[in-house]
Motif scaffolding. Sequence first.
Motif, PDB file in Angstrom:
ATOM      1  N   PRO A 250       0.837  -1.205   0.000  1.00  0.00           N
ATOM      2  CA  PRO A 250       0.000   0.000   0.000  1.00  0.00           C
ATOM      3  C   PRO A 250       0.871   1.255   0.000  1.00  0.00           C
ATOM      4  O   PRO A 250       1.999   1.243   0.503  1.00  0.00           O
ATOM      5  N   ALA A 251       0.334   2.331  -0.544  1.00  0.00           N
ATOM      6  CA  ALA A 251       1.113   3.560  -0.688  1.00  0.00           C
ATOM      7  C   ALA A 251       1.583   4.114   0.650  1.00  0.00           C
ATOM      8  O   ALA A 251       2.642   4.739   0.737  1.00  0.00           O
ATOM      9  N   ASP A 252       0.808   3.899   1.712  1.00  0.00           N
ATOM     10  CA  ASP A 252       1.143   4.476   3.017  1.00  0.00           C
ATOM     11  C   ASP A 252       1.720   3.440   3.974  1.00  0.00           C
ATOM     12  O   ASP A 252       1.740   3.645   5.187  1.00  0.00           O
ATOM     13  N   ALA A 253       2.203   2.304   3.441  1.00  0.00           N
ATOM     14  CA  ALA A 253       2.699   1.236   4.309  1.00  0.00           C
ATOM     15  C   ALA A 253       4.115   0.838   3.899  1.00  0.00           C
ATOM     16  O   ALA A 253       4.627   1.232   2.846  1.00  0.00           O
ATOM     17  N   SER A 254       4.741   0.061   4.765  1.00  0.00           N
ATOM     18  CA  SER A 254       6.093  -0.411   4.509  1.00  0.00           C
ATOM     19  C   SER A 254       6.103  -1.372   3.322  1.00  0.00           C
ATOM     20  O   SER A 254       5.114  -2.059   3.047  1.00  0.00           O
ATOM     21  N   ARG A 255       7.225  -1.440   2.627  1.00  0.00           N
ATOM     22  CA  ARG A 255       7.370  -2.389   1.527  1.00  0.00           C
ATOM     23  C   ARG A 255       7.791  -3.768   2.019  1.00  0.00           C
ATOM     24  O   ARG A 255       8.012  -4.674   1.235  1.00  0.00           O
ATOM     25  N   TYR A 256       7.893  -3.907   3.350  1.00  0.00           N
ATOM     26  CA  TYR A 256       8.326  -5.177   3.931  1.00  0.00           C
ATOM     27  C   TYR A 256       7.252  -5.752   4.844  1.00  0.00           C
ATOM     28  O   TYR A 256       6.473  -5.021   5.470  1.00  0.00           O
TER      29      TYR A 256
END
Length: 272
Positions: A250-256
Amino acid sequence: MKRTWKILLAAVVAQGLAACAHQGGAAGGAGAKTDASILTAYHWRLQQALNATGAPQPDAVNTHGGQALQLTFAGERVSVAGLCNMLGGGYRVDGARMTITQMAGTLRMCPDQALMKYERDVAERLPTVSGWEILGGAARPEAGAQPALKLTFADGSQWRLAGTPTDETRYGSAGETMFLEVAPDLVPCSHPLIPNMKCMRVRTVSYDAAGVKQGYGDWEAFYGNIQGYTHTAGVRNVLRIKRYTLANPPADASRYAYVLDMTVESEQVSGR
């Protein structure tokens, strides 16, 4: 009073540093029903046992403490969870045929004698597996399918096991092993939508191949969560983590995504 628990640290660290992506077993058949990539993409939980005539064997399905027997195939090894001890052995597949080597496990004694007997029965039974098949058609993880595994034994009896995707399957990557130290207390951290937010404070820990601690990273606020881990105020932990890179975060979340693999150290801070 300060208490520290260290769980076979050198062995734990060495195992974590040596971890690699799960791979399929020996080459299977071309058909989807005996595709080893499906076999290794799921954890398989025992749901039903049938004798050679197809009659149910309820005693062969133990749910001690609410846990069902679970098989996980990775590389050339199969591991068994849901018992008193962890069991493991080698396995190979050749088309619809499967062979499992003698099972070995940890030696912890459990007060539940019925569970210990069940564990011995499982350890003796698995090396008699003769065949396997994925039920439910050409089930594949990316299709969101929920496949079932049928194991056939030399005496004609069967196990039916339900598949649950592994973390590697869920997140679409092999995952990176890392170690994080979690400080005993939460710290204030800034979030545009959550006033007075508090976060865990963490730093990376590095080890050499022998499991000897080499150093630490900088302390920083950890805004996400670690699946399988619940923070307890006043307790410092060193965790072995699997970190997965998300394909479409998600755009507002971590990529991990972070998943707890093991607690390496746990310490109750004095004065608590």
